[in-house]
Design a protein around this motif. Structure first.
Motif, PDB file in Angstrom:
ATOM      1  N   UNK A 161       1.131  -1.095   0.188  1.00 25.79           N
ATOM      2  CA  UNK A 161       0.059   0.320  -0.302  1.00 25.79           C
ATOM      3  C   UNK A 161       0.740   1.725  -0.147  1.00 25.79           C
ATOM      4  N   UNK A 162       2.137   1.458   0.772  1.00 26.55           N
ATOM      5  CA  UNK A 162       3.082   2.562   0.911  1.00 26.55           C
ATOM      6  C   UNK A 162       4.475   2.765  -0.376  1.00 26.55           C
ATOM      7  N   UNK A 163       4.998   1.677   0.080  1.00 24.07           N
ATOM      8  CA  UNK A 163       5.754   1.370  -0.329  1.00 24.07           C
ATOM      9  C   UNK A 163       6.084   0.102  -1.044  1.00 24.07           C
ATOM     10  N   UNK A 164       7.046  -0.474  -2.011  1.00 21.99           N
ATOM     11  CA  UNK A 164       7.214  -1.135  -2.893  1.00 21.99           C
ATOM     12  C   UNK A 164       8.942  -2.222  -3.224  1.00 21.99           C
ATOM     13  N   UNK A 165       9.118  -3.567  -3.268  1.00 23.61           N
ATOM     14  CA  UNK A 165      10.563  -3.540  -3.193  1.00 23.61           C
ATOM     15  C   UNK A 165       9.931  -4.159  -4.503  1.00 23.61           C
ATOM     16  N   UNK A 215      15.037 -10.306  -2.399  1.00 22.93           N
ATOM     17  CA  UNK A 215      14.196 -10.745  -1.721  1.00 22.93           C
ATOM     18  C   UNK A 215      14.069 -11.815  -0.384  1.00 22.93           C
ATOM     19  N   UNK A 216      14.750 -12.509  -1.420  1.00 25.23           N
ATOM     20  CA  UNK A 216      14.435 -13.889   0.354  1.00 25.23           C
ATOM     21  C   UNK A 216      15.218 -13.389   1.637  1.00 25.23           C
ATOM     22  N   UNK A 217      15.792 -12.140   1.401  1.00 22.35           N
ATOM     23  CA  UNK A 217      16.171 -11.294   2.428  1.00 22.35           C
ATOM     24  C   UNK A 217      16.438 -10.585   2.854  1.00 22.35           C
ATOM     25  N   UNK A 218      15.569  -9.781   2.020  1.00 24.99           N
ATOM     26  CA  UNK A 218      14.549  -8.456   2.704  1.00 24.99           C
ATOM     27  C   UNK A 218      13.419  -9.048   3.756  1.00 24.99           C
ATOM     28  N   UNK A 219      13.536  -7.786   4.701  1.00 19.74           N
ATOM     29  CA  UNK A 219      12.096  -8.591   5.382  1.00 19.74           C
ATOM     30  C   UNK A 219      10.756  -8.244   5.170  1.00 19.74           C
TER      31      UNK A 219
END
Length: 246
Positions: free
Chosen positions: A209-213, A220-224
């Motif tokens: 809704x706010x930000x995107x990865x 991506x797998x390492x990201x929160x």
């Protein structure tokens, strides 16, 4: 070599921003999965990439000679579309409509491309059958053949395995992977299947809704955002609380 880029793109409905300042780029031969919760703007982004919805900010840039009508599209099917009373050949050939221009009839080249893609997808035996009489998996192969008639460079696939049984789903994923890896066709696939996304895609775009990865699958797998989706043994995604991140 860069093929498609979104530069600070925004989309709005009735003065309400659905997607705000989205930026990402895709090189030829890459495989992007777009994931995210319902209402996060996936369908809106698809319409924008297809040129069916104008941006309210930013711009979509096509590189290396890619034309707006050179995107092969496999849409989600409605019940009415599944009951379409045309032959398999006619459905596949319709993928050449955007390339036909003002010509009133399909050319010899159009028909050859349709026949080539029917063979490519292994649906020769279905050529003269009615599309409405096919199984779900057969219909998806026909629609993929139609999409390939529109473009040899970029395919946009919207939930291509929805409603298919597990064996046919895996077969479809492997077919798409083959088009990407062996034929170097760039893939953009919208999916709710996080397990398949991280298995097959080179890049992930996760809309929130706010930000995107946006980044490689490994990042991506390492990201929160990525870690918040736990993949079970049967590759079905289980969503836990997510933290938005750029």
């Amino acid at each position: 070599m860069k093929l498609l880029e979104c530069d600070n793109v925004s989309f709005s409905y009735e003065n309400t921003e659905v997607i705000k300042n989205l930026s990402f780029s895709l090189n030829e031969g890459e495989y992007l999965c777009i994931v995210g919760e319902n209402g996060s703007g996936k369908s809106t982004l698809i319409k924008g990439l297809l040129g069916l919805k104008p941006t309210s900010g930013g711009k979509i840039i096509r590189w290396n000679g890619l034309r707006p009508n050179e995107t092969g599209y496999l849409p989600q099917q409605t019940p009415t579309q599944k009951d379409f009373p045309a032959s398999v050949y006619e459905v596949v050939l319709s993928g050449r409509l955007n390339s036909r221009g003002f010509r009133p009839f399909y050319s010899r080249e159009d028909k050859k491309i349709a026949e080539d893609n029917i063979r490519r997808l292994g649906i020769e035996s279905l050529r003269n059958q009615s599309y409405r009489d096919l199984s779900g998996g057969q219909q998806q192969r026909v629609l993929l053949a139609r999409a390939l008639c529109a473009s040899k460079r970029l395919l946009l696939l919207d939930e291509p395995v929805t409603g298919l049984d597990p064996l046919i789903t895996e077969e479809m994923y492997r077919l798409i992977e083959s088009l990407n890896k062996e034929e170097k066709i760039t893939i953009i696939m919208v999916s709710h299947d996080i397990g398949a996304a991280v298995k097959y895609a080179t890049h992930i775009l996760h809309l929130n809704d706010n930000k995107s990865f946006f980044g490689t699958t490994a990042d991506y797998l390492k990201s929160s955002t990525g870690r918040s989706f736990l993949i079970t043994d049967d590759s079905e995604p289980h969503q836990t609380e997510t933290r938005n991140e750029k």
